[in-house]
Design a protein around this motif. Sequence first.
Motif, mmCIF file in Angstrom:
data_model
loop_
_atom_site.group_PDB
_atom_site.id
_atom_site.type_symbol
_atom_site.label_atom_id
_atom_site.label_comp_id
_atom_site.label_asym_id
_atom_site.label_seq_id
_atom_site.Cartn_x
_atom_site.Cartn_y
_atom_site.Cartn_z
ATOM 1 N N PHE A 1 -36.528 2.308 -55.295
ATOM 2 C CA PHE A 1 -35.836 1.571 -56.480
ATOM 3 C C PHE A 1 -36.745 0.284 -56.765
ATOM 4 O O PHE A 1 -36.803 -0.590 -55.777
ATOM 5 N N ASP B 1 -40.003 0.816 -49.548
ATOM 6 C CA ASP B 1 -40.745 0.245 -50.466
ATOM 7 C C ASP B 1 -39.952 -0.589 -51.332
ATOM 8 O O ASP B 1 -40.359 -1.465 -52.211
ATOM 9 N N ALA B 2 -38.632 -0.194 -51.489
ATOM 10 C CA ALA B 2 -37.814 -1.060 -52.376
ATOM 11 C C ALA B 2 -37.473 -2.403 -52.000
ATOM 12 O O ALA B 2 -37.183 -3.285 -52.722
ATOM 13 N N VAL C 1 -39.636 -4.742 -51.332
ATOM 14 C CA VAL C 1 -40.544 -6.036 -51.976
ATOM 15 C C VAL C 1 -40.119 -6.374 -53.279
ATOM 16 O O VAL C 1 -39.877 -7.503 -53.655
#
Lengths: 428, 537
Positions: free
Chosen positions: A208, A237-238, A240
């Motif tokens: 997201f 990854d969501a 950052v």
Amino acid sequence: MKLMRTIAGAGALIAVATASQAAMAAEDTIKVGVLHSLSGTMAISETTLKDTVLMMVDDLNKKGGLLGKKVEAVVVDPASNWPLFAEKARELLEKDKVAVVFGCWTSVSRKSVLPVFEQDNGLLFYPVQYEGEESSNNVFYTGAAPNQQAIPAVEYLMSKDGGEAKRWVLEGTDYVYPRTTNKILRAFLNSKGIADADILENYTPFGFSDWQTEVGKIKQFAAAGKKTAVVSTINGDANVPFYKELANQGIKASDIPVVAFSVGEEELAGIDTKNLVGHLAAWNYFESVKTPENDAFIKQWHAYVKNDKRTTNDPMEATYIGFKMWTQAVLQAGTTDVNAVRQALYGQKVKNLTGGEAVMNSNHHLSKPVMIGEIKPDGQFNVVWKTKSVIKADAWSPFIAEDKGKVADWTFPWACGNCTEPKFKAYQ
Amino acid sequence: MKALRLVLVLASILCIRPADAWAADAPSGDFESAVKALNGDSYDDKIAAIEALGALADGRAAPVLQAMLDGHLAALPDQSLVISENGAYRDALTGAILNDVKADDLSDITINNRVRGVLDGVLGQLSLKSPDPDARRKAAQAMADRRTPGAAEVLRAMLAGETDASVRSTVEAALGTLDLLSPDRSRRLAAIAILAGSSDPNVKGQLERLQDGEKDPELRKAADKAIASITFRLTLINVGANLFQGLSLGSVLLLAAIGLAITFGVMGVINMAHGEMIMLGAYTAYVVQEAFVAWLPPTVIGLYLVVAVPIAFLATGLVGIALERGLIRFLYGRPLETLLSTWGISLILQQVVRSIFGAPNKEVANPAWMTGGVDMTGGFTLTWNRLVIILFCLAVLGILAAVLRYSRFGLQMRAVAQNRPMAAAMGIRTGRVDALTFGLGSGIAGIAGVALSQIGNVSPNLGQGYIVDSFMVVVFGGVGSLWGTLLGATSLGVVNKLLEPYAGAMLGKILVLVFIILFIQKRPRGLFALKGRSIEG
């Protein structure tokens, strides 16, 4: 014709030679499987663990190997593809005949390889914090269970030093680990007298990236006047964009602290942390802890990857502990036979990199210390709280009603990971 | 010689200036012992010391506390405290520069969030008389937030002498929240009247809590009214905030999709490697940033982003042209093969980047002018990076539209898209136009990557998150139409953001997808349908 025969003969000779060479190699080395994604979404986290295992293998070989043999790492790439994990696990166990496998990161990949390891009686060391609710005879879990990470973190935020939070946002990525962890946390918070109205549970998809509304929601929820804290089980990854949005919307840690369970030194390396100072993470290891063991480990890591800037993190320590324990158990058992090594693993002790000793329990989980760290401007953590002693992992959480009475104990008379009464009751 | 003198002068300025703060008061026992106590064993001890320092109202306290807050305060083995500044050390008590301090000897004075909160408050108090109105405002707010005993009286005294209007209103509001808890009934009533004009969700929470404990019917009624008017304003603000966030999401979608609107929309190439072009652009931004850090003075670092835009355009444009000439041109008219081979290219590009830069995320820092935001009313923060991206996105779209409409290349491109044989017959080198068009689309994707590096991850997987959304926008907006892409992206963004608060992020996204499926059933060519090769072919 003659020529043909010569060629055929030469071919046969070569074939025999290679075969015998392979047989020699099989006798001379102990094979260690590495089952971490080197491509795809999880490569960001898992590549580091592959390197950690290779570093440990390298180190072991420099010390003369194991049982007089060289140790050889067999690296495969399951490419962040869950069914491929099972395929590659079968390949490692049946074709390469590895003695042990270090691998997996996400719970779904572990669940995918579990039947393979149980069928082939393999041995898997799983190095990542996870939701618990599992204990297999063929897996050793060296990461934290919820009672070694989530619950101490929440207790800290409830304490005076943590800011006495009264209202909670449970923010997670939508999959099994956050959902189960939050179920346990909700039950725990309820048991501490926090009403459901003071808990906001919210899930977002993997990867997201547009956090404006969610962060706005957290701000609004916090505006009710009670001290609010956010427990983040956001994965991968969501994180950052989540932290960037937090910083940009000016959420300060002294107002609304965010404690994360999947954000370590490695993840912070991709974020500018100046505006995130004071937000928290709960782990069993932080790179910033100063001990001789940790200093040596970091030095060894930097030398191995030839990069002084690479960070170390908690799953790396879990891999380190798992590898050491397996080495010790093999030495103790005098063989790499899975059944013998498993027996030797119970009670095996390894020095934690942050002090104290990790112990492998008969529920296949570790006893480890728990630490809470606050983010520093340089992307490292400042340990603000630490358990007085090691905490034993619960495979089954006492805060989940369905788990009542379930016992994970692989020694006599239980010999079971998910039973309400011992398997060998009759022999007692 | 001249340079040397300059250095000397500079050095002396640097030495003298901060020391002025210490010169103000002579060292006194109270100050010394309070500063020493900052290195207390427990957080409670540290907090007591900080508050003692705050109460001394000593001019020397502020720099020490600020250093503690910034993590620059450390203790020497003999327990004396030093402040570190860019590698130099000075004594915390006297401000004298210490030359023989080794970094290894120092132990940091650690603080946690609770200490940080107290430090913020005390530092705020110390700046109540600051000449900077912004600092005064913050100070008043900090005092109200911390509810220090006697804060109400201090603020009332401050209000009497305050002339700046914006500071006055902040102080009044801060005083209001403090007076809500006053035992004096008339004070409470007056506070409610002041706070009714607020649109701060925190104030609403405080009023609601007041109501829980309030017996007086008149007060309850006043509070009711105040809450209702705040709620009304908050709802309006919320709608506004949602719209802005929708626009912002729309602009991100648009940026990601514009390039695809050209390669897929105009040329009809199903380019699965489009996301990787975005990723390459983001990595270009990273490389440019590193180059700035390595070779240019830190004062111009904020400009790296501006420089990265054209470089990213050229770099990814060239990759695009190479891709078109080397592979895609052999596959025109074979959509399935194009899809598979570009998907393969995307995997190759990802792995190449992973091999060169490594799997972990790279940090692409927001330049200072894109960090933070401005607090609008009602707890809504307008963040700079979002605002810049919206404007940037519109600029890119405008320039692109102008190129297509007015330039020679744009004319040729449209001609080839509409009727290839005829264009060829008119002397247009269609092959060259194809390559340049694909390069243009890829280059714009690269620019998008530079912008997206400011809000998300820079990792080899960056592109995968955007590829589906990009196709969605282009198909929804109408294949081949720039305006369709603009409208498609903004409407999808706004609808998504309006749904999100009610349906949640997961369900919101699903609803949007269902809506698109239904819409495509009705209008298979999207919002705006253009005639072009993709339709004929």
